[in-house]
Design an enzyme around this catalytic site. Structure first.
Site, PDB file in Angstrom:
ATOM      1  N   SER A 295       0.824  -1.214   0.000  1.00 61.98           N
ATOM      2  CA  SER A 295       0.000   0.000   0.000  1.00 61.98           C
ATOM      3  C   SER A 295       0.860   1.268   0.000  1.00 61.98           C
ATOM      4  CB  SER A 295      -0.949  -0.042   1.201  1.00 61.98           C
ATOM      5  OG  SER A 295      -1.928   0.960   1.119  1.00 61.98           O
TER       6      SER A 295
ATOM      7  N   LYS B 174      -0.687  -4.047  -3.382  1.00 68.45           N
ATOM      8  CA  LYS B 174      -1.987  -3.452  -3.086  1.00 68.45           C
ATOM      9  C   LYS B 174      -2.020  -2.062  -3.708  1.00 68.45           C
ATOM     10  CE  LYS B 174      -5.200  -1.933   0.498  1.00 68.45           C
ATOM     11  NZ  LYS B 174      -5.417  -1.641   1.936  1.00 68.45           N
TER      12      LYS B 174
END
Length: 511
Positions: A400, A425
């Protein structure tokens, strides 16, 4: 009427406040990102009549005025109705009106969760990254879920229905968490909690809960739990269908208490062991740093600044700034930024950190909205704290915001990436606190790196792998004093990173 409405009086007004975003994850300071002003106001009222219940929603939309009415398919002679409205600073021609119908539960606590469902449904309808809602009728889904919630008698059961509805979107990261779970999430973002020291996430391909990392010195680390291990049970409860926040909440608790977990070892096929973990006060300090003495190939003794960033909490950017400035004052010549096993956190913090290493108007990340429009997030007149050579270390646990930061520094030519391919992600989320204290996580955009590399479920492949062969090369051995190697200097990836910094210095001298 009492059977359907409980103790609510006819035409009673019940105000509901639209939750304020608890963390704005998209917009860094001094960044250019085009937005449209849209102020939402939510009101809910209850009225009773012999006619069908109705829900009216007015949303800020691009496009023309659309109005539709969904006739009630419910056989209730008397029912209550919610009215939910969203108002925008936009002309009426840009608004959308929808009327749907549903019954109101007689149980007060279920009734309250129904209002939460209305809020969550409306936010997803406005912002979810997939405007087809996974190719389903999202308006009809609201009615169906309301009918399913009608006979329930507990808030927990009602929240389970909402979670089931959100799961049909096909995005494991769009979810709702209860008020208690959200309180724990906020504590974690603030930098401290009571728990066992695990970072966990749902592996998208399998749906299993896997360990991203353990906090050094924590109960989980002392018990030998490692990155990649799978959580199977917590206190005898199977974790099938439980999201990462739900599992984290079960692991947290008062310091001094014990939680029993079953873990499937990532290194042994079908090996499951049971571990009793004491809960302790866990300080989530996102930054650790050190200065590594380093002798370059030409014999010069230099200083390499090492910074490990373990999570993107609210304090991460400020702590990173202080760490860089402190090491600059100590005469550091180069830097290693370690993002291994950093599961992410606040994307805004990741973008703020990126700006500390970059100059000018570089693109930090490209977002793709629900309509497929690509919007770059650019710095505005950025000024890096340091221009010293930089290597970033990543691995499978870097996810992320870590991937956004690594991509921004790599694609803008600021850093060399060393390590192993990242988690993958590539989605950006908003977090909104709802009126009852619960929180809705919604995937609102996808992102690409500045060089337009897709990261979601792909990850970032580093420039240089950390391989044993490289560490055993004659050159590497000749530049190390094996009698005084510190724990950091013995780390294979840090040794490779130092080698890359030497190469960069050599290139700079030749030019």
């Amino acid at each position: 009427m009492k059977n359907l409405c409980g103790n609510l009086d006819a035409k009673a007004a019940i105000p509901v406040k639209l939750g304020k975003p608890s963390s704005v994850v998209l917009f860094p300071r001094r960044s250019r990102f085009p937005t449209r002003a849209c102020h939402r106001k939510v009101s809910v009222s209850v009225s009773v009549s012999a006619e069908e219940a109705r829900l009216k929603v007015q949303c800020c939309r691009q496009g023309g005025w659309i109005e539709s009415a969904a006739k009630s398919a419910f056989g209730f002679g008397v029912s209550a109705s919610f009215f939910f409205s969203v108002f925008c600073h936009s002309p009426p021609a840009l608004a959308e009106s929808l009327t749907v119908a549903f019954p109101v539960s007689r149980a007060p606590e279920v009734n309250a969760v129904q209002r939460t469902l209305v809020e969550a449904w409306g936010l997803i309808r406005e912002t979810f990254v997939d405007p087809t809602f996974n190719h389903q009728d999202w308006d009809l889904k609201l009615q169906q879920t309301m009918v399913e919630m009608f006979p329930l008698n507990s808030a927990d059961a009602a929240y389970t229905k909402i979670s089931g509805m959100l799961s049909t979107l096909g995005d494991p990261f769009t979810r709702i968490i209860s008020p208690k779970e959200y309180q724990g999430f906020r504590i974690g973002s603030d930098g401290s909690l009571q728990g066992v020291g695990l970072f966990i996430n749902v592996e998208p391909r399998t749906g299993h809960l896997v360990v991203l990392s353990c906090i050094e010195g924590s109960p989980a680390a002392r018990a030998g739990i490692h990155q990649g291990d799978e959580l199977v049970e917590i206190n005898g409860e199977r974790l099938d269908g439980i999201d990462s926040e739900g599992a984290a909440q079960r692991l947290r608790g008062n310091a001094g208490t014990i939680v029993t977990v079953k873990v499937k070892d990532s290194g042994k096929i079908s090996y499951i062991r049971e571990v009793k973990l004491p809960r302790e006060y866990i300080k989530l300090s996102p930054i650790s740093k050190a200065i590594i003495p380093h002798r370059s190939p030409d014999g010069e003794l230099t200083k390499t600044g090492y910074v490990k960033l373990s999570a993107f909490s609210q304090t991460a950017a400020e702590d990173m700034k202080n760490a860089i400035q402190e090491m600059e004052n100590q005469g550091v010549h180069s830097y290693i930024l370690d993002l291994r096993n950093n599961p992410g956190g606040l994307v805004k913090a990741g973008l703020d950190v990126a700006q500390m290493w970059l100059d000018g108007d570089e693109t930090l990340v490209n977002t793709i909205d629900r309509n497929g429009n690509m919007l770059p997030i650019n710095m505005i007149d950025g000024h890096a704290i340091t221009h010293d050579p930089l290597v970033v270390i990543v691995n499978e646990g870097s996810a992320s915001a870590s991937e956004i930061l690594a991509g921004a520094l790599h694609d803008n030519g600021r850093a060399i990436l060393v390590g192993h391919k990242t988690f993958g992600k590539g989605k950006i989320q908003s977090v909104t606190e709802l009126h009852d204290g619960s929180a809705l996580f919604v995937t609102v955009a996808k992102y690409l790196s500045p060089a337009l590399h897709d990261i979601d479920q792909v990850g970032i492949t580093p420039d240089v792998q950390c391989t044993t062969e490289m560490l055993n090369s004659p050159k590497e051995l000749s530049t190390k004093d094996k009698t005084s190697v510190s724990s950091l200097e013995a780390d294979s990836c840090i040794m490779v990173a130092e080698h890359e910094l030497d190469m960069e210095e050599s290139k700079g001298t030749a030019s």
